[in-house]
Design an enzyme around this catalytic site. Structure first.
Site, PDB file in Angstrom:
ATOM      1  CD  GLN C 235      10.523  72.881  28.818  1.00 35.51           C
ATOM      2  OE1 GLN C 235       9.884  72.143  27.862  1.00 35.51           O
ATOM      3  NE2 GLN C 235      11.480  73.895  28.529  1.00 35.51           N
ATOM      4  NE  ARG C 382      20.008  71.092  23.769  1.00 32.76           N
ATOM      5  CZ  ARG C 382      20.263  70.307  24.360  1.00 32.76           C
ATOM      6  NH1 ARG C 382      19.570  69.065  24.210  1.00 32.76           N
ATOM      7  NH2 ARG C 382      21.055  70.383  25.303  1.00 32.76           N
ATOM      8  CB  CYS C 383      16.395  77.256  19.593  1.00 36.98           C
ATOM      9  SG  CYS C 383      14.646  77.585  19.225  1.00 36.98           S
ATOM     10  CD  GLU C 752      17.800  77.745  24.288  1.00 38.34           C
ATOM     11  OE1 GLU C 752      16.966  77.481  24.927  1.00 38.34           O
ATOM     12  OE2 GLU C 752      18.098  78.671  23.372  1.00 38.34           O
TER      13      GLU C 752
END
Lengths: 194, 290, 799, 158
Positions: C235, C382-383, C752
């Protein structure tokens, strides 16, 4: 993961036979089908192997047995078995206390308490089965143990038991369970215990 | 996750399969649908030196009726069970339970015989077999023998199959008009084994329960026949109160192991609840309801 | 002036605001995606790890002989082999270090002990079983609450005597850091003077992002050229390149990192894992490409867990429900190495956003990090970094307080919201919220679902012994890391970048420093450029992920692509438009000031028939530019945002729980999100659906449980919960638009929010269901077993 | 054991391969035949990313040996579009935004393709059960369900 097992196996013959047998570590080890003492390091330490076969699953363990105590007054033995599978992906420790208890009205029983602790792949992926499989293994051990003690006696039943003991399969497997079931039935025929 | 090395055989007849199994003994494993065995091989829990694939043996497939019994070839897949009109009419509990096995793709490969012979307490068909009163035709070097499902399941990965034997077919007595069935399975999600499951088949004579079989899934070392629960209901007019009593008896017969699905207490209670649900459903069906 | 004609031109551009179909899809639906495991290079070898079966053990010896003797095995690498290169340990983003291959001891189960390199993955797997490792077991430390006891086993002997491991003073060999924020004394006073105080212990359980594609790489070192090419699921490919250079000494110009198509990241693919490092070493040593792909068990067991925050939340309030103070105390289990993947200067990331959407005058938060014998990590699943934990604690505490006050949780929220006129709002713990309108969002949701009707239904059901719960969550997220004054990775500030080239015929290629993992960047960045430059999206090609072509960027996680990369894209496009204006003026022989922008062209103000389209200008840029201007039409922008963005939302969830089995059904889930300007509503909705489903998974099933021996239980997809279509609820979506005042387009980021907001929403619903019957807080995951326990204790399962 | 020679039909073409008995079909498809559309997600037959169509049935290729495919007729995502035309399920996944990272997509498409042959006019509930052997991490399934519904309508209209 840890499994605690309490087991009592009824034995035939005098408690002294059972106690004598219990102190013969290699012979006791052999009651666990697939298990073998490969080396006696000293009085209290042994090396051994176990080939476990549960249905389609197999594992080869290699390890050490340490006799922590032998207490003749209580007819009790304490030992720790520690081993790892030969691929290095799992290991197990068994802390076992076993004693021979005389029964009122003759006969005796083998009383065992084991704490089995398993680490590695087997614990993390096979945990679902661990309790029941351990239980099955110990039951088979108990049957064999009882049979060996019976064979130490005299008479027809003892001879039959000795013969059965000689046929004991080399590894712990499904077939072995059938065998032990069969033995249970035979025992009934011969008027053995259980 | 890579399986170990093995030799592969795909016999086309039972005779060849049995001969191969005799030749290789317990170094060999029989491969049916493969959705239990192959994952175990990939995890290297199972490392057979020889794999005998039954998928090419046509005589192991198919569902038919003869001599008053429904015969299901051991290599019949779950989806074939579900699609069978004959089973829907004569042994409806089997396809109903098959719908709850794994997922659509797995049901295309997974077989009823594999599910039964593997001896995994989490498999669904063993309890169903106990409920429908099935018997199994086992073929081995000494020929064939037929054994009842009741008594076949002995422990974890431990069945009445002897070394060298292959489960060939399943024989199921067909249901009558006054038979009702139910399978209740609690699972965490699609594709999971049961947290607890109960299979029930019962027959009414008027209002009285003439016969009843209850099998429990995944609440012991193997599928359990809840005989004590059956005894409560057999010969009785089944009431809700009796169902509750029977479920209590069934719970007492379980011996579940704690895992991520639940602890002993939860699984025991769920065995009871699944029992109640399957019983209610079977009773309603026997009375002519849905 | 907008005309039908110009609107038509605008539509044709497929710019910002339209639900343009995705550019990525044609390759994916035809099996032409190119994921890392699809890459096959000539002569490529495969690596596979020998892993520790123990959570804690000393390595007495490693014997490679049998493995090396297996035909097809090229090498077996251990820590001893990496020592001469000083690569047996690597630095973590959190200032700690992590063993690449276990050095003398193993500190968690499945830890990497050796890597086998072989001709193919089959031989490699065989060989791992032949490496004989002799261990001496040590007592494992699994419970973080016992980590700091005087007699606790020391996990990190390598750092036992160090005063700090990157994040401040330590008090115990298993202590990593203690970090606090806020005015403790003032907060204590608020609690002392409060009418009502509530306190609740709660756990954000250890979970794993587990994207469908696991982590992996192909390392290919060209000995002749001295160049390393690394394909990997990252990522943050540019950061990987910098780290590889720092570790290996190979100049950054000779390292090329390529993130090909990525099968989902969710935070799992931010970190640098031992597999990458050893593959690189193996490729350098063997002179051949080396592929390493983890299997699912390895993924769940080793690369990056998330959460494991053991929290105590406290609220002080007046009796009519005005909150006066918040106090949070956290014990953070970081596993065996502090590989907390987060770029902020704060050891607990953005956890101090825990005052949430509420105007809380004083607050104090304290986080203590400890080592345990578990896998390292602490990624932002996911945050943004620890935002999920922060939102969970405050949203749960609001409900706990409402329960205590016997006040409806919606009313309590309304009473304490930061009001629209308070923005920019300075929170007690130091954040400057950019924009928001919380009351409007919650009101809209309550009306949409008939909140009063639901509460009435719940009361009726309660009377019948049926278990229904209603959960609310009115969260504020903080995303878009970040201002480089607050955030950096190993010293590289957290800007992001865009480079745009307009070709003579008016088509465009643009490259960004971010990297898509399913978010649809190739679609949405083109929409931004289309709107800014008046060129059709269809003619705009977006490329990311290849460090040899893309400008340096910090990657995609923490919802930063739109707030930072998107802003860079706008800024770069605007530079081009400014140049285009000059060229247009030159072409039409008018003053720049006489020109006005009209969708896709510069026209002369007052004479709309006189114009030059962007396409005309693009052509001219390569043959007819004003004197003194250099030819070409391209630009690059490195955007360092002035602040974070603060997306928010109001969610509502209705659950029914089977009182005999504990099975939970999410009957309704209504999610209103405000992410500022909406670039592609179709993609936003897709992101929200996905995030909500993850929230559902975390709240109701996901966990990585360890037993007392440190065995990780449940590390396959059999046990680790991912809902199928059968379990997944129906999602109802809604939105409001409150643009960010500081983002050049007003966009805030969205992916998110549904995860961060969804988890407490579902947990609040389940707890609401039980608390109405008198139960106290129940921890996640709210699976059937756990639910049933609560039911059974309450006696609700009586036949 | 020596490698075995197998032949089968892959996307309408006759193919052959030399495989070890233990080689999994998914590996042979991806690494020998270079058809990398089907993916490996879980390896325990839970996720369905490796779903292909074998003899008109959906199968998880991670849990099947390549030798078992001898003589089979296999369809993978690479063969779904015929004569340059996308199949209705492919088009529907694009139109309904039924994919994000794309990793589960080939398996989803192949399952949807077969499912709609098994049940051409499914209800939403049917779809949820019929597609339950495939996991998606990104979409929350809602748009996949819509895509299957759309594909069903398209196929009915054809």
């Amino acid at each position: 993961m840890q499994v605690n097992l309490d087991k009592v196996f009824k034995l035939s013959g005098p408690a002294s036979n059972a106690w004598t047998f219990l102190q013969d570590i290699p012979a006791v080890a052999r009651c666990l089908p697939g298990a073998e003492i490969t080396e006696q390091v000293d009085d209290a330490n042994y090396k051994g192997t176990v080939k476990v076969k549960i249905g389609p699953a197999t594992a080869n363990f290699k390890g050490d047995i340490n006799i922590k105590s032998i207490d003749a007054s209580k007819q009790q033995i304490q030992m720790v078995g520690k081993g790892g599978d030969v691929k290095g992906t799992s290991s197990a420790t068994m802390d076992l206390t076993a004693s021979v208890r005389e029964l009122e009205g003759g006969g005796c029983e083998l009383v065992g308490y084991a704490e089995v602790s398993v680490t590695g792949k087997m614990a993390s992926l096979g945990g679902r089965m661990m309790n029941q499989v351990s239980d099955q293994i110990l039951n088979q051990f108990g049957d064999n143990f009882a049979n060996q003690v019976l064979a130490m006696g005299e008479g027809e039943a003892a001879e039959a038991a000795a013969e059965k003991a000689a046929q004991q399969p080399k590894e712990l497997n499904g077939f072995a369970f059938i065998w032990s079931l069969l033995m249970n039935n035979l025992r009934k025929v011969f008027g053995g215990s259980k | 996750m890579i399986p170990g090395v093995f030799d592969y055989h795909a016999p086309t007849t039972m005779a060849d399969a049995i001969a191969l199994l005799a030749q290789y003994g317990d170094e060999a494993k029989v491969l049916a649908g493969g959705h239990s065995l192959l994952p175990m091989m990939k995890l290297r829990f199972a490392e057979p030196a020889y794999l005998i694939d039954l998928n090419k043996i046509n005589e192991l497939r198919g569902i038919s009726e003869a001599n008053g019994m429904v015969r299901i070839g051991a290599m019949t897949t779950e989806n074939q069970l579900i699609a069978s009109d004959l089973l829907a009419q004569k042994c409806p509990l089997i396809p109903e339970a098959a719908r709850l096995v794994a997922d659509p793709q797995v049901r295309n490969r997974g077989t009823i015989g594999g599910d039964i012979a593997h001896g995994d307490p989490g498999n669904d068909h063993p309890a169903v077999m106990l409920a429908v009163g099935a018997s199994f035709v086992l073929a081995g070097p000494a020929g064939e023998r037929t054994v009842a499902a009741d008594g076949f399941f002995l422990g974890t990965y431990w069945t009445g199959l002897e070394e060298g034997e292959i489960l060939k077919e399943i024989l199921v007595p067909p249901v009558t008009a006054s038979t009702g069935h139910g399978y209740a399975k609690l699972k965490r999600k699609t594709g999971d084994y049961a947290t607890a499951g109960a299979a029930v088949q019962l027959t009414l004579n008027g209002d009285v329960c003439d016969s009843i079989n209850i099998g429990l899934t995944n609440v012991g070392a193997c599928a359990i026949k809840a005989t004590e629960a059956e005894d409560v209901l057999r010969g009785q007019v089944i009431t809700e109160a009796l169902i509750l009593t029977a479920a209590e008896k069934a719970m007492a017969m379980t011996d579940p192991a704690e895992d991520l699905r639940g602890d002993v207490e939860y699984k025991t209670h769920m065995a009871g609840e699944m029992c109640r649900r399957a019983l209610r459903q079977a009773l309603a069906r026997a009375k002519g309801g849905a | 002036m907008t005309t039908a004609e110009s609107l038509d031109r605008q539509d044709k551009l497929q710019g910002v605001g339209c639900s343009r179909k995705r550019k990525e899809d044609p390759r994916f639906i035809q099996g032409k995606g190119n994921y890392v495991d699809d890459i096959k290079l000539p002569g490529m070898l495969y690596g596979d790890f020998v892993r520790s079966p123990y959570a804690h053990a000393r390595i007495k010896s490693i014997n490679k002989e049998a493995a090396l003797a297996l035909p097809g095995v090229h090498a077996v690498l251990t820590a001893d082999d990496l020592k001469p290169l000083n690569l047996h340990w690597m630095p973590t983003l959190a200032g700690d270090k992590q063993a690449v291959l276990a050095d003398e001891k193993v500190c968690f189960q499945y830890q990497e002990v050796a890597m086998v390199i072989a001709d193919d993955r089959y031989i490699a797997a065989d060989a791992t079983e032949l490496v004989e490792v002799e261990y001496e077991e040590l007592p494992p430390l699994v419970d973080p609450h016992k980590a700091l006891l005087p007699d606790a086993p020391i996990i990190r002997e390598d750092a036992a005597g160090a005063d700090e491991v990157g994040q401040g003073q330590r008090t115990h060999p298993n202590h990593i850091f203690t970090w606090d924020v806020g005015d403790e004394a003032m907060t204590d006073r608020a609690f002392e003077n409060a009418d009502v105080v509530v306190s609740q212990e709660m756990l954000n359980q250890r979970v794993h992002p587990s994207p469908l594609e696991t982590c992996g790489c192909v390392a290919s070192f060209d000995k002749v050229r001295g160049e390393l090419t690394l394909y990997l699921t990252s990522q943050a490919p540019h950061v990987v390149r910098t780290v590889v250079t720092m570790l290996s000494g190979i100049p950054e110009s000779k390292v090329r990192v390529v993130s090909p198509d990525i099968g989902g990241g969710f935070g799992n693919k931010v970190g640098i894992y031992p597999g990458y490092v050893v593959s690189i070493v193996a490729s350098i040593v063997l002179g051949r490409p080396v592929k390493w792909i983890e299997d699912r068990i390895e993924n769940l067991s080793t690369t990056a867990f998330a959460r494991d925050y053991h929290m105590i939340g406290e609220l002080a309030a007046t009796k009519d429900g005005k909150i006066k103070g918040l106090r949070v105390n956290v014990l953070a289990d970081h596993g065996a190495f502090n590989a907390h993947a987060q770029p902020t200067k704060w050891p607990a990331g953005f956890f101090s956003i825990c005052t949430g959407s509420y105007d809380i005058p004083t607050a104090y938060a304290k986080v203590k990090g400890v080592y345990t014998n578990k896998a390292p990590g602490g990624v932002a699943y996911r945050c943004s970094f620890r935002v999920t934990e922060a939102v969970y604690v405050v949203e749960r505490m609001i409900d706990v307080l409402a329960h205590k006050l016997e006040m409806d949780p919606a009313e309590l929220r309304m009473k304490n919201f930061i009001q629209p006129e308070q923005f920019p709002y300075h929170s007690a713990l130091g954040w400057e919220y950019d924009s928001g309108d919380y009351p409007t969002a919650l009101k809209k949701v309550m009306e949409a679902v008939d909140y009063a009707g639901l509460r009435k239904e719940q009361a009726e059901k309660k009377a019948r012994g049926e278990i229904m719960g209603i959960g609310l969550c009115t969260f504020t997220e903080v995303v878009g890391a970040g201002p480089s004054k607050s955030c950096d990775i190993l010293g590289v500030g957290m800007f992001d970048s865009a480079e745009i080239r307009v070709h003579p015929t008016g088509s465009v290629i643009a490259r960004m420093g971010t990297i898509t993992q399913g978010q649809g960047h190739q679609t949405t960045y083109a929409q931004i450029i289309a709107t800014e430059l008046g060129l059709s999206s269809e003619d705009i090609q977006i490329e990311e992920g290849d460090t040899s072509t893309a400008p340096y960027g910090l990657g995609t996680y923490g919802s930063r692509s739109t707030p930072v990369g998107g802003a860079a894209t706008v800024m770069a496009a605007r530079k081009i438009r400014e140049k285009a204006r000059k060229i247009a003026a030159h072409l039409m022989e008018v003053s720049e000031n006489d020109l006005e922008w009209d969708v896709d062209r510069f026209r002369v103000a007052g004479n709309h028939e006189q114009f030059k389209t962007m396409k005309d200008i693009a052509w001219a840029a390569y043959n007819n530019v004003p004197e003194g201007m250099e030819m070409g039409l391209e630009s690059v922008d490195y955007y360092d945002p002035p602040n974070f963005t603060y997306p928010f939302g109001a969610y509502l969830c209705v659950v029914d729980i089977d009182r005999f089995t504990g099975e939970l059904k999410v009957r309704r889930f209504y999610a209103l999100d405000d992410c500022g300007t909406r670039i592609n509503p179709m993609i936003i909705e897709g992101q929200v659906h996905g995030g909500l489903n993850e929230a559902f998974a975390v709240a109701t099933g996901q966990e990585l449980p360890y037993d007392e021996q440190g065995n990780l239980l449940g590390n396959t997809f059999m046990d680790y919960f991912w809902p199928t279509m059968v379990e997944t609820p129906v999602w109802e979506l809604d939105y409001t638009v409150t643009p960010s005042p500081h983002h050049p387009m007003g966009a805030k980021g969205v992916a998110e929010s549904p995860h961060v907001g969804g988890i407490p929403c579902i947990s609040n619903a389940v707890n609401d269901a039980f608390m109405q019957f008198g139960a106290s807080h129940v921890n996640m995951p709210h699976n059937a077993w756990r639910n049933w326990k609560a039911i059974h204790e309450l006696g609700l399962d009586k036949q | 054991m020596a490698k075995q020679h197998i032949t089968f039909t892959l996307n309408g073409q006759a193919v052959e391969a030399l495989v070890h008995p233990r080689e999994l079909l998914i590996h042979v498809l991806r690494e020998q035949l270079m058809q990398t559309g089907a993916h490996i997600g879980c390896e325990t037959s839970h996720c369905g990313a490796c779903t292909i169509d074998i003899d008109n049935e959906s199968v998880k290729a991670c849990t099947m040996l390549a030798v078992q495919a001898d003589g089979a007729d296999i369809l993978s995502v690479e063969g779904l579009a015929a004569n340059g035309e996308l199949h209705a399920v492919q088009q529907a996944f694009v139109d309904e935004h039924g994919l994000q990272c794309g990793f589960c997509t080939p398996g989803m498409l192949l399952r949807a393709y077969r499912f709609l042959k098994e049940n051409p006019t499914p209800t939403e509930e049917d779809i949820r059960w019929g597609m339950s052997g495939n996991l998606c991490r990104c979409t929350g399934y809602q748009n996949i369900i819509k895509a299957v519904q759309t594909a069903s309508r398209t196929l009915q209209a054809e």
